[in-house]
Design a protein around this motif. Structure first.
Motif, PDB file in Angstrom:
ATOM      1  N   TYR A 114       5.128  -0.778  -9.743  1.00  0.00           N
ATOM      2  CA  TYR A 114       6.160  -1.439  -8.932  1.00  0.00           C
ATOM      3  C   TYR A 114       7.343  -0.496  -8.695  1.00  0.00           C
ATOM      4  O   TYR A 114       7.832  -0.370  -7.573  1.00  0.00           O
ATOM      5  N   ARG A 115       7.772   0.149  -9.759  1.00  0.00           N
ATOM      6  CA  ARG A 115       8.965   1.004  -9.639  1.00  0.00           C
ATOM      7  C   ARG A 115       8.711   2.196  -8.716  1.00  0.00           C
ATOM      8  O   ARG A 115       9.588   2.579  -7.939  1.00  0.00           O
ATOM      9  N   GLY A 116       7.528   2.771  -8.804  1.00  0.00           N
ATOM     10  CA  GLY A 116       7.218   3.927  -7.966  1.00  0.00           C
ATOM     11  C   GLY A 116       6.555   3.566  -6.662  1.00  0.00           C
ATOM     12  O   GLY A 116       6.241   4.448  -5.861  1.00  0.00           O
ATOM     13  N   GLY A 117       6.344   2.255  -6.444  1.00  0.00           N
ATOM     14  CA  GLY A 117       5.690   1.794  -5.230  1.00  0.00           C
ATOM     15  C   GLY A 117       6.598   0.941  -4.379  1.00  0.00           C
ATOM     16  O   GLY A 117       7.577   1.419  -3.806  1.00  0.00           O
ATOM     17  N   ILE A 118       6.332  -0.361  -4.355  1.00  0.00           N
ATOM     18  CA  ILE A 118       7.013  -1.245  -3.408  1.00  0.00           C
ATOM     19  C   ILE A 118       8.524  -1.292  -3.616  1.00  0.00           C
ATOM     20  O   ILE A 118       9.287  -1.506  -2.660  1.00  0.00           O
ATOM     21  N   GLN A 119       8.995  -1.069  -4.850  1.00  0.00           N
ATOM     22  CA  GLN A 119      10.448  -1.111  -5.072  1.00  0.00           C
ATOM     23  C   GLN A 119      11.188   0.039  -4.398  1.00  0.00           C
ATOM     24  O   GLN A 119      12.420  -0.008  -4.263  1.00  0.00           O
ATOM     25  N   ARG A 120      10.460   1.048  -3.950  1.00  0.00           N
ATOM     26  CA  ARG A 120      11.108   2.116  -3.189  1.00  0.00           C
ATOM     27  C   ARG A 120      11.602   1.605  -1.836  1.00  0.00           C
ATOM     28  O   ARG A 120      12.554   2.174  -1.272  1.00  0.00           O
ATOM     29  N   ILE A 121      10.965   0.563  -1.304  1.00  0.00           N
ATOM     30  CA  ILE A 121      11.343   0.075   0.029  1.00  0.00           C
ATOM     31  C   ILE A 121      12.735  -0.550   0.021  1.00  0.00           C
ATOM     32  O   ILE A 121      13.578  -0.187   0.862  1.00  0.00           O
ATOM     33  N   PRO A 122      13.052  -1.507  -0.874  1.00  0.00           N
ATOM     34  CA  PRO A 122      14.420  -2.037  -0.851  1.00  0.00           C
ATOM     35  C   PRO A 122      15.474  -0.974  -1.115  1.00  0.00           C
ATOM     36  O   PRO A 122      16.571  -1.023  -0.537  1.00  0.00           O
ATOM     37  N   ARG A 123      15.153  -0.012  -1.974  1.00  0.00           N
ATOM     38  CA  ARG A 123      16.127   1.061  -2.217  1.00  0.00           C
ATOM     39  C   ARG A 123      16.360   1.863  -0.940  1.00  0.00           C
ATOM     40  O   ARG A 123      17.499   2.207  -0.605  1.00  0.00           O
ATOM     41  N   ALA A 124      15.270   2.187  -0.239  1.00  0.00           N
ATOM     42  CA  ALA A 124      15.406   2.982   0.986  1.00  0.00           C
ATOM     43  C   ALA A 124      16.179   2.218   2.047  1.00  0.00           C
ATOM     44  O   ALA A 124      17.126   2.752   2.654  1.00  0.00           O
ATOM     45  N   ASP A 143       0.832  -1.202   0.000  1.00  0.00           N
ATOM     46  CA  ASP A 143       0.000   0.000   0.000  1.00  0.00           C
ATOM     47  C   ASP A 143       0.872   1.259   0.000  1.00  0.00           C
ATOM     48  O   ASP A 143       1.906   1.307   0.682  1.00  0.00           O
ATOM     49  N   PRO A 144       0.479   2.294  -0.745  1.00  0.00           N
ATOM     50  CA  PRO A 144       1.285   3.521  -0.804  1.00  0.00           C
ATOM     51  C   PRO A 144       1.569   4.128   0.559  1.00  0.00           C
ATOM     52  O   PRO A 144       2.662   4.668   0.770  1.00  0.00           O
ATOM     53  N   ALA A 145       0.636   4.016   1.503  1.00  0.00           N
ATOM     54  CA  ALA A 145       0.834   4.640   2.805  1.00  0.00           C
ATOM     55  C   ALA A 145       2.016   4.025   3.544  1.00  0.00           C
ATOM     56  O   ALA A 145       2.818   4.742   4.161  1.00  0.00           O
ATOM     57  N   ILE A 146       2.155   2.700   3.487  1.00  0.00           N
ATOM     58  CA  ILE A 146       3.262   2.056   4.208  1.00  0.00           C
ATOM     59  C   ILE A 146       4.571   2.256   3.449  1.00  0.00           C
ATOM     60  O   ILE A 146       5.637   2.419   4.057  1.00  0.00           O
ATOM     61  N   VAL A 147       4.506   2.262   2.115  1.00  0.00           N
ATOM     62  CA  VAL A 147       5.714   2.554   1.326  1.00  0.00           C
ATOM     63  C   VAL A 147       6.235   3.944   1.681  1.00  0.00           C
ATOM     64  O   VAL A 147       7.427   4.128   1.979  1.00  0.00           O
ATOM     65  N   ASP A 148       5.327   4.917   1.667  1.00  0.00           N
ATOM     66  CA  ASP A 148       5.721   6.287   1.996  1.00  0.00           C
ATOM     67  C   ASP A 148       6.278   6.373   3.416  1.00  0.00           C
ATOM     68  O   ASP A 148       7.303   7.041   3.656  1.00  0.00           O
ATOM     69  N   ALA A 149       5.605   5.715   4.366  1.00  0.00           N
ATOM     70  CA  ALA A 149       6.011   5.815   5.771  1.00  0.00           C
ATOM     71  C   ALA A 149       7.403   5.235   5.985  1.00  0.00           C
ATOM     72  O   ALA A 149       8.239   5.839   6.674  1.00  0.00           O
ATOM     73  N   LEU A 150       7.681   4.072   5.415  1.00  0.00           N
ATOM     74  CA  LEU A 150       9.001   3.468   5.578  1.00  0.00           C
ATOM     75  C   LEU A 150      10.092   4.324   4.937  1.00  0.00           C
ATOM     76  O   LEU A 150      11.149   4.549   5.541  1.00  0.00           O
ATOM     77  N   CYS A 151       9.827   4.804   3.734  1.00  0.00           N
ATOM     78  CA  CYS A 151      10.832   5.620   3.040  1.00  0.00           C
ATOM     79  C   CYS A 151      11.089   6.931   3.769  1.00  0.00           C
ATOM     80  O   CYS A 151      12.242   7.380   3.887  1.00  0.00           O
TER      81      CYS A 151
END
Length: 267
Positions: A89-99, A30-38
């Motif tokens: 994917y690129r603008g969503g969940i894949q932000r987490i491993p990068r962060a 979900d975008p909210a958790i992706v944003d929060a972690l990053c």
């Protein structure tokens, strides 16, 4: 009032991050958790008072990974044309491993329950892992007819080697906590009631050291995954020169000579 998707607390230079979507088993698509972690990684990188992080999940699961209901409904990041899905994917969940890859402080996963699909990968994105006896891991993407879209093929291979990673990724089968320990996927397995204490104790063993040295040591471990020995030696020499000129280095030498714990300030 809607609860925050990620709970954050701090004590003794250690932050604890709790995925807080227990009713849905803590999905991370979900975008909210992706944003929060990053966002939290960015805050920690800029805050040298934080020396280690513990990441866990609320409720009975660590993380169920992607939101399967959204996959069924083809909504959110799982909806749209192939091109839209790729961008999702690129603008969503894949932000987490990068962060998390670029998080400057060590992250300890406190795996309290099932870590499934992207949830398994989330645990492997962390530097260290402590698992409850209730935990199990499954790189289960193939069982849903998809592949690890968040870097799991790279992450698992780095963590446990190509043969074990292939076994997990190609079968999708569960790996129980004791087996994960034997494979080197986790550092420690403890009873559920001891999990957070054990994870925070491990984090404290990191946080007691000079923080700049820890951040640079983590960076060297990251760089070693793709640099040659010669280039890593050059980077190590540069970082070591910085280390020798810190106040914490002098304090560490004095503490060693006086046989006492060091009092490190991050300077």
């Amino acid at each position: 009032m809607t609860s925050a998707p990620l709970l954050v607390e701090r004590a003794d230079h250690i932050e604890t991050w709790t995925l807080n979507l227990p009713d849905a088993r803590n999905p991370i698509s979900d975008p909210a958790i992706v944003d929060a972690l990053c966002e939290q990684v960015a805050l920690v990188n800029a805050d040298h008072d934080v020396r280690a992080v513990v990441l866990t999940g609320a409720g009975s699961a660590f993380s169920a990974g992607g939101n399967v209901k959204d996959m069924v409904d083809r909504t959110g990041m799982f909806g749209g044309s192939p091109y839209e899905l790729r961008d999702g994917y690129r603008g969503g969940i894949q932000r987490i491993p990068r962060a998390l890859y670029h998080c400057e402080v060590p992250v300890v996963a406190a795996v309290n329950g099932p870590a499934v699909g992207a949830g398994c990968d989330l645990a492997v994105m962390c530097d260290l892992r402590v698992a409850s006896t209730n935990a199990w891991f499954a790189e289960s993407f193939v069982q849903l007819g998809i592949i690890p879209g968040d870097g799991g093929a790279w992450l698992l291979t780095k963590a446990i080697g190509p043969a074990r990673a292939a076994e997990m990724a190609l079968t999708g089968d569960r790996v129980k906590a004791d087996q994960a320990m034997a494979w080197g996927l986790v550092n420690e397995v403890v009873e559920p009631e001891d999990l957070l204490d054990a994870a925070r104790t491990l984090a404290a063993r990191v946080a007691k050291n000079p923080p700049h040295a820890v951040r640079m040591a983590k960076r060297l471990l990251r760089e070693s995954q793709h640099q040659s020995l010669e280039s890593l030696l050059e980077l190590s020499a540069a970082m070591q020169a910085l280390s020798h000129h810190t106040e914490d280095h002098r304090e560490a030498l004095e503490a060693f000579g006086e046989k006492r714990p060091g009092n490190f300030t991050g300077r």
